[in-house]
Design a protein around this motif. Structure first.
Motif, PDB file in Angstrom:
ATOM      1  N   ASP A 101      12.234  66.688  49.351  1.00 18.84           N
ATOM      2  CA  ASP A 101      11.903  66.673  47.925  1.00 18.84           C
ATOM      3  C   ASP A 101      10.784  65.659  47.675  1.00 18.84           C
ATOM      4  OD1 ASP A 101      13.835  68.499  47.223  1.00 18.84           O
ATOM      5  OD2 ASP A 101      15.367  66.968  46.850  1.00 18.84           O
ATOM      6  N   LEU A 102       9.728  66.111  47.036  1.00 18.66           N
ATOM      7  CA  LEU A 102       8.630  65.187  46.770  1.00 18.66           C
ATOM      8  C   LEU A 102       8.711  64.695  45.333  1.00 18.66           C
ATOM      9  CD1 LEU A 102       5.689  67.092  48.515  1.00 18.66           C
ATOM     10  CD2 LEU A 102       7.276  65.437  49.478  1.00 18.66           C
ATOM     11  N   LEU A 103       8.804  63.404  45.174  1.00 24.55           N
ATOM     12  CA  LEU A 103       8.867  62.802  43.837  1.00 24.55           C
ATOM     13  C   LEU A 103       7.452  62.730  43.274  1.00 24.55           C
ATOM     14  CD1 LEU A 103      11.197  59.693  44.075  1.00 24.55           C
ATOM     15  CD2 LEU A 103      11.219  61.448  42.340  1.00 24.55           C
ATOM     16  N   LEU A 104       7.249  63.314  42.108  1.00 20.93           N
ATOM     17  CA  LEU A 104       5.901  63.313  41.533  1.00 20.93           C
ATOM     18  C   LEU A 104       5.742  62.240  40.465  1.00 20.93           C
ATOM     19  CD1 LEU A 104       5.314  67.153  41.126  1.00 20.93           C
ATOM     20  CD2 LEU A 104       4.911  65.708  43.110  1.00 20.93           C
ATOM     21  N   ARG A 105       6.668  62.231  39.516  1.00 18.70           N
ATOM     22  CA  ARG A 105       6.611  61.181  38.490  1.00 18.70           C
ATOM     23  C   ARG A 105       7.983  60.922  37.919  1.00 18.70           C
ATOM     24  NH1 ARG A 105       4.646  65.555  35.713  1.00 18.70           N
ATOM     25  NH2 ARG A 105       2.464  65.404  36.291  1.00 18.70           N
ATOM     26  N   ALA A 106       8.059  59.814  37.191  1.00 15.22           N
ATOM     27  CA  ALA A 106       9.350  59.408  36.653  1.00 15.22           C
ATOM     28  C   ALA A 106       9.211  59.051  35.186  1.00 15.22           C
ATOM     29  CB  ALA A 106       9.853  58.185  37.420  1.00 15.22           C
ATOM     30  N   GLU A 107      10.271  59.318  34.418  1.00 21.35           N
ATOM     31  CA  GLU A 107      10.304  58.812  33.051  1.00 21.35           C
ATOM     32  C   GLU A 107      11.222  57.594  33.041  1.00 21.35           C
ATOM     33  OE1 GLU A 107      11.018  60.053  28.418  1.00 21.35           O
ATOM     34  OE2 GLU A 107      11.448  61.539  29.952  1.00 21.35           O
ATOM     35  N   ILE A 108      10.699  56.499  32.513  1.00 20.11           N
ATOM     36  CA  ILE A 108      11.388  55.205  32.542  1.00 20.11           C
ATOM     37  C   ILE A 108      11.678  54.773  31.102  1.00 20.11           C
ATOM     38  CG2 ILE A 108      11.090  52.759  33.194  1.00 20.11           C
ATOM     39  CD1 ILE A 108      11.009  54.329  35.706  1.00 20.11           C
ATOM     40  N   LYS A 109      12.870  54.239  30.880  1.00 19.17           N
ATOM     41  CA  LYS A 109      13.278  53.799  29.544  1.00 19.17           C
ATOM     42  C   LYS A 109      13.476  52.282  29.549  1.00 19.17           C
ATOM     43  CE  LYS A 109      17.148  54.517  26.331  1.00 19.17           C
ATOM     44  NZ  LYS A 109      18.423  55.217  26.129  1.00 19.17           N
ATOM     45  N   LEU A 110      12.700  51.579  28.715  1.00 20.75           N
ATOM     46  CA  LEU A 110      12.779  50.117  28.691  1.00 20.75           C
ATOM     47  C   LEU A 110      13.088  49.633  27.281  1.00 20.75           C
ATOM     48  CD1 LEU A 110       9.571  49.709  30.855  1.00 20.75           C
ATOM     49  CD2 LEU A 110      11.884  49.186  31.632  1.00 20.75           C
ATOM     50  N   ARG A 111      13.740  48.490  27.194  1.00 16.19           N
ATOM     51  CA  ARG A 111      14.113  47.960  25.881  1.00 16.19           C
ATOM     52  C   ARG A 111      12.999  47.042  25.360  1.00 16.19           C
ATOM     53  NH1 ARG A 111      16.559  43.562  24.672  1.00 16.19           N
ATOM     54  NH2 ARG A 111      17.061  43.132  26.842  1.00 16.19           N
ATOM     55  N   LYS A 112      12.613  47.279  24.085  1.00 15.91           N
ATOM     56  CA  LYS A 112      11.569  46.434  23.501  1.00 15.91           C
ATOM     57  C   LYS A 112      12.154  45.046  23.273  1.00 15.91           C
ATOM     58  CE  LYS A 112      10.251  50.026  20.600  1.00 15.91           C
ATOM     59  NZ  LYS A 112       9.843  50.400  19.262  1.00 15.91           N
ATOM     60  N   ASP A 113      11.445  44.053  23.783  1.00 14.89           N
ATOM     61  CA  ASP A 113      11.969  42.684  23.745  1.00 14.89           C
ATOM     62  C   ASP A 113      10.817  41.737  23.382  1.00 14.89           C
ATOM     63  OD1 ASP A 113      13.572  40.472  24.119  1.00 14.89           O
ATOM     64  OD2 ASP A 113      14.147  40.943  26.177  1.00 14.89           O
ATOM     65  N   LYS A 114      11.096  40.448  23.367  1.00 12.58           N
ATOM     66  CA  LYS A 114      10.031  39.468  23.102  1.00 12.58           C
ATOM     67  C   LYS A 114       9.255  39.245  24.400  1.00 12.58           C
ATOM     68  CE  LYS A 114      12.123  36.935  19.309  1.00 12.58           C
ATOM     69  NZ  LYS A 114      13.562  37.268  19.407  1.00 12.58           N
ATOM     70  N   ARG A 115       7.925  39.295  24.250  1.00 14.34           N
ATOM     71  CA  ARG A 115       7.086  39.221  25.439  1.00 14.34           C
ATOM     72  C   ARG A 115       7.335  37.936  26.245  1.00 14.34           C
ATOM     73  NH1 ARG A 115       0.876  40.352  24.387  1.00 14.34           N
ATOM     74  NH2 ARG A 115       1.873  41.801  22.980  1.00 14.34           N
ATOM     75  N   ASP A 116       7.444  36.790  25.532  1.00 10.87           N
ATOM     76  CA  ASP A 116       7.610  35.539  26.294  1.00 10.87           C
ATOM     77  C   ASP A 116       8.972  35.455  26.974  1.00 10.87           C
ATOM     78  OD1 ASP A 116       8.608  35.376  23.782  1.00 10.87           O
ATOM     79  OD2 ASP A 116       8.038  33.296  23.407  1.00 10.87           O
ATOM     80  N   GLU A 117       9.971  36.139  26.416  1.00  9.01           N
ATOM     81  CA  GLU A 117      11.298  36.100  27.066  1.00  9.01           C
ATOM     82  C   GLU A 117      11.312  36.954  28.341  1.00  9.01           C
ATOM     83  OE1 GLU A 117      14.522  36.780  24.295  1.00  9.01           O
ATOM     84  OE2 GLU A 117      13.801  35.132  23.011  1.00  9.01           O
ATOM     85  N   VAL A 118      10.669  38.128  28.270  1.00  9.86           N
ATOM     86  CA  VAL A 118      10.571  38.987  29.470  1.00  9.86           C
ATOM     87  C   VAL A 118       9.790  38.219  30.531  1.00  9.86           C
ATOM     88  CG1 VAL A 118       9.671  41.161  30.398  1.00  9.86           C
ATOM     89  CG2 VAL A 118      10.629  41.115  28.097  1.00  9.86           C
ATOM     90  N   SER A 119       8.713  37.584  30.085  1.00 10.71           N
ATOM     91  CA  SER A 119       7.835  36.859  30.985  1.00 10.71           C
ATOM     92  C   SER A 119       8.574  35.700  31.668  1.00 10.71           C
ATOM     93  CB  SER A 119       6.661  36.320  30.162  1.00 10.71           C
ATOM     94  OG  SER A 119       5.566  36.168  30.965  1.00 10.71           O
ATOM     95  N   ALA A 120       9.369  34.976  30.897  1.00 11.06           N
ATOM     96  CA  ALA A 120      10.110  33.828  31.462  1.00 11.06           C
ATOM     97  C   ALA A 120      11.107  34.314  32.513  1.00 11.06           C
ATOM     98  CB  ALA A 120      10.825  33.077  30.348  1.00 11.06           C
ATOM     99  N   ARG A 121      11.801  35.421  32.208  1.00  8.93           N
ATOM    100  CA  ARG A 121      12.767  35.939  33.201  1.00  8.93           C
ATOM    101  C   ARG A 121      12.032  36.384  34.469  1.00  8.93           C
ATOM    102  NH1 ARG A 121      15.254  38.218  28.517  1.00  8.93           N
ATOM    103  NH2 ARG A 121      14.369  40.275  28.915  1.00  8.93           N
ATOM    104  N   PHE A 122      10.917  37.061  34.276  1.00  9.41           N
ATOM    105  CA  PHE A 122      10.104  37.513  35.413  1.00  9.41           C
ATOM    106  C   PHE A 122       9.726  36.323  36.301  1.00  9.41           C
ATOM    107  CE2 PHE A 122       5.796  37.681  37.087  1.00  9.41           C
ATOM    108  CZ  PHE A 122       5.827  38.806  37.890  1.00  9.41           C
ATOM    109  N   GLU A 123       9.213  35.259  35.674  1.00  8.68           N
ATOM    110  CA  GLU A 123       8.767  34.071  36.433  1.00  8.68           C
ATOM    111  C   GLU A 123       9.929  33.465  37.221  1.00  8.68           C
ATOM    112  OE1 GLU A 123       5.804  33.117  36.875  1.00  8.68           O
ATOM    113  OE2 GLU A 123       4.691  34.045  35.228  1.00  8.68           O
ATOM    114  N   ASN A 124      11.095  33.390  36.580  1.00  6.47           N
ATOM    115  CA  ASN A 124      12.262  32.800  37.259  1.00  6.47           C
ATOM    116  C   ASN A 124      12.681  33.619  38.470  1.00  6.47           C
ATOM    117  OD1 ASN A 124      12.578  30.566  35.716  1.00  6.47           O
ATOM    118  ND2 ASN A 124      13.939  31.538  34.232  1.00  6.47           N
TER     119      ASN A 124
END
Ligand code: EPU
Length: 311
Positions: free
Chosen positions: A189-212
């Motif tokens: 089976d060849l995967l072509l594309r995906a639909e992804i569902k993300l929760r809208k959040d505060k940019r600096d909070e997502v960023s802080a978690r990412f950095e950690n």
């Protein structure tokens, strides 16, 4: 397979893209290990991929979809048949919003960290725990990549897949049969594309978690070395890295393959490692863990290809 046969394939299926013959897989894996693939195809559009898929099926030529080779060990005899590379398919597009959620349509060849960075810039939560995981979105879905309690399956709505008959179908995430570091997606089976569902959040909070998360990963894992990530799955409730470490395997080596001294579940290519030595070291380490703790380790990386001299 001969070079002429490969040229015939290009003509017969009006292939658009790049097709190589006897391409060393060591150029396409993070471990820098792996013998040649008979065919290495980089189709430049889905129509060309479809024609190639059809041709390979009709002519009984094995196909192997490749993400960016970050979670596989290719054996020294290389891969029989056609390796298909998705590097031409790398679009990320907005696919609507619904209350607190934002949807993205992501091509399977998109580098996973581009999706993580894009989400971080937009302030979308859900993939920040995947910070630092190498590979493509397609590969991440195929192996249900995860870390820090995040798994790609948790943000996946559906995938578009080219199945055995060359038909494209949409498959919902709940029908994919995900488990710990695995999915029910077949190798054909060849995967072509995906639909992804993300929760809208505060940019600096997502960023802080990412950095950690990225900081923790840099401190605990040798992410700057040539590896394929964790070699073994964690047995129920017990980290394989800890077991390997306590069985005294850190720094053990065979040829140019060594158990990392930073994280024992990572094996490093110190230069000119071959797959046979990598597999020998896996057996040696699993044997020591088994005799010390009575626990059987299962590989997390996928071992593919043929042994040297068999093909
Ligand atoms: N540990 C040791 N010695 C080592 C390595 C680890 O004692 O050499 C101990 C650590 O001190 C810690 C425990 O083992 O107490 C767990 O280690 P860690 O936090 O590094 O997590 P892990 O269970 O080894 C898992 C995933 C990783 C993922 C991390 C972070 C598996 C097989 N591994 O590692 O995934 O990045 O958690 O969430 O599921 C991968 O899939 O390739 C991978 C690296």
């Amino acid at each position: 397979m001969t070079g002429q046969q490969v040229r015939d394939i290009v003509t017969d299926c009006q292939f658009e893209g790049d097709m190589k013959f006897m391409e060393p897989m060591s150029r396409h894996t993070s471990l820098k290990i792996g013998g040649p693939s008979d065919i290495f195809a980089i189709p430049e559009n889905f129509a060309s991929l479809g024609r190639l898929h059809d041709y390979l099926q009709k002519n009984d030529i094995a196909l192997f979809p490749l993400g960016s080779g970050t979670n596989i060990l290719v054996k020294d005899g290389g891969i029989q048949g056609a390796v298909i590379c998705f590097s031409s398919f790398r679009k990320i597009e907005p696919a609507g919003e619904d209350g607190e959620y934002a949807y993205l349509s992501v091509d399977s060849g998109t580098v996973l960290q581009r999706l993580v960075m894009h989400s971080r810039e937009q302030g979308y939560a859900g993939v920040e725990g995947l910070a630092g995981i190498p590979g493509t979105v397609g590969g991440a879905i195929w192996g249900n990549a995860g870390s820090f309690g995040y798994e790609i399956k948790d943000v996946l709505v559906s995938v578009d897949m080219m199945g055995a008959e060359g038909r494209i179908q949409k498959v919902r995430a709940e029908d994919i049969g995900f488990g710990y570091r695995k999915s029910g997606i077949l190798p054909t089976d060849l995967l072509l594309r995906a639909e992804i569902k993300l929760r809208k959040d505060k940019r600096d909070e997502v960023s802080a978690r990412f950095e950690n998360f990225l900081k923790a990963k840099r401190e605990k894992q040798p992410i700057w070395e040539s590896s394929a990530g964790c070699v073994f799955k964690n047995p129920e409730g017990l980290p394989a890295g800890k077991l390997i470490d306590e069985a005294g395997c850190k720094g053990m080596s065979i040829g140019d393959v060594a158990v990392s001294t930073i994280h024992a579940n990572f094996f490093i290519n110190r230069g000119k490692a071959c797959a046979a030595d990598f597999i020998r070291l896996m057996h040696e380490v699993a044997g020591r863990v088994s005799s010390t703790f009575g626990i059987t380790l299962e590989p997390e990386i996928k071992i593919v290809g043929r042994d040297n001299g068999n093909g």
